[in-house]
Design an enzyme around this catalytic site. Structure first.
Site, PDB file in Angstrom:
ATOM      1  N   LYS A   1      11.452  -7.295  -2.885  1.00  0.00           N
ATOM      2  CA  LYS A   1      12.739  -6.588  -2.796  1.00  0.00           C
ATOM      3  C   LYS A   1      13.511  -6.738  -4.105  1.00  0.00           C
ATOM      4  CE  LYS A   1      12.117  -5.132   1.402  1.00  0.00           C
ATOM      5  NZ  LYS A   1      12.639  -5.664   2.661  1.00  0.00           N
TER       6      LYS A   1
ATOM      7  N   ARG B   1       6.477 -11.169   6.109  1.00  0.00           N
ATOM      8  CA  ARG B   1       5.850  -9.871   5.822  1.00  0.00           C
ATOM      9  C   ARG B   1       5.785  -9.713   4.300  1.00  0.00           C
ATOM     10  NH1 ARG B   1       7.331  -4.424   5.087  1.00  0.00           N
ATOM     11  NH2 ARG B   1       6.002  -2.918   6.186  1.00  0.00           N
TER      12      ARG B   1
END
Length: 274
Positions: A220, A255
């Protein structure tokens, strides 16, 4: 599958478990286009499982900031041949559409990962309940197209917790067994970098809901900010650091895109936990 066969999700995915990510899309923020064809996606998925992933999450619709949706037909056309080729592998389907989830479950997927937490398609909860499948409910403020325009919260952790409690109750009311559900605070989905970090810092408050927590901080852009970069994608090293911090604070499933590096780091962290 009967209730006797489907174990509670925390038994199927003991902490820390790694979920690999395969986006069969042209425009996902990190691996968009990389796995658009069946064979590269299938090869990558087997590589993730060889690297220690407990499950691989297959998605056919990008949810990166600014992305629009795709039709059910297009999403199925992307994921169906990958799921067929991966028959027998432990898979989840990253979708908000009942028709896509139904077909994926028919092809052997065991978990439905819905970024809308059952708000997009009124039929999805029934599909999950009928299959007695695992379910992940995620928090997102707004929708992918607009979620990063100006995310605001009075208390991001309290508001995410309240939302997840409400969506868990809705899933159970629709017939989904609570012991098959995990919850995802939605790192990067309608949050600033600081809000993302606060969610992990105070993850114990979300763990307090009583369901396993899935965290997807991998690559991210908030992780690039930490390093003083304007890059859209965070590095593997920063991703691993965030995953270990999340596990330390109670996350069950991580994840990730770079499976082997995360599996090794989390194994070391688990050994230290004892």
């Amino acid at each position: 599958m009967s209730n006797a066969e489907r174990r509670p999700i925390q038994e199927r995915f003991p902490a820390p478990s790694v979920m690999g990510v395969i986006n069969v899309t042209p425009d996902s923020f990190s691996d968009g286009g990389v796995h658009m064809h069946v064979q590269p996606a299938v090869t990558a998925a087997w590589g993730m499982l060889d690297g220690g992933a407990a499950i691989v999450d297959i998605g056919g619709e990008s949810t990166r900031p600014g992305s629009g949706g795709v039709s059910t037909e297009e999403e199925l056309a992307r994921v169906e041949p990958v799921l067929e080729d991966l028959g027998g592998a432990p898979l989840s389907i990253d979708t908000s559409k009942a028709a896509v989830a139904r077909r994926a479950l028919e092809l052997g997927a065991e978990l439905v990962n819905d970024v809308t937490a059952l708000r997009a398609d009124p039929e999805l909860a029934g599909v999950v309940a009928d299959a007695d499948a695992y379910l992940c409910l995620m928090h997102m403020q707004g929708e992918p197209r607009t979620m990063q325009d100006d995310p605001r919260y009075d208390d991001v952790v309290a508001e995410v917790k309240r939302f997840l409690e409400e969506r868990l109750a809705a899933a159970v009311d629709a017939g989904v067994r609570e012991e098959l559900v995990c919850l995802d605070p939605g790192i990067g989905f309608g949050k600033t970098a600081q809000q993302n970090f606060e969610l992990v810092r105070r993850l114990d408050e979300l763990v307090g809901i009583g369901r396993p927590i899935l965290v997807g901080f991998s690559r991210k852009s908030s992780l690039a900010r930490v390093l003083g970069s304007d890059a859209k994608v965070g590095s593997t090293g920063a991703s691993v650091g965030a995953a270990v911090a999340a596990y330390d604070r109670g996350a069950t499933i991580l994840r990730v895109h770079d499976v082997r590096e995360h599996v090794e780091a989390l194994a070391a962290a688990k050994a230290i936990h004892g």
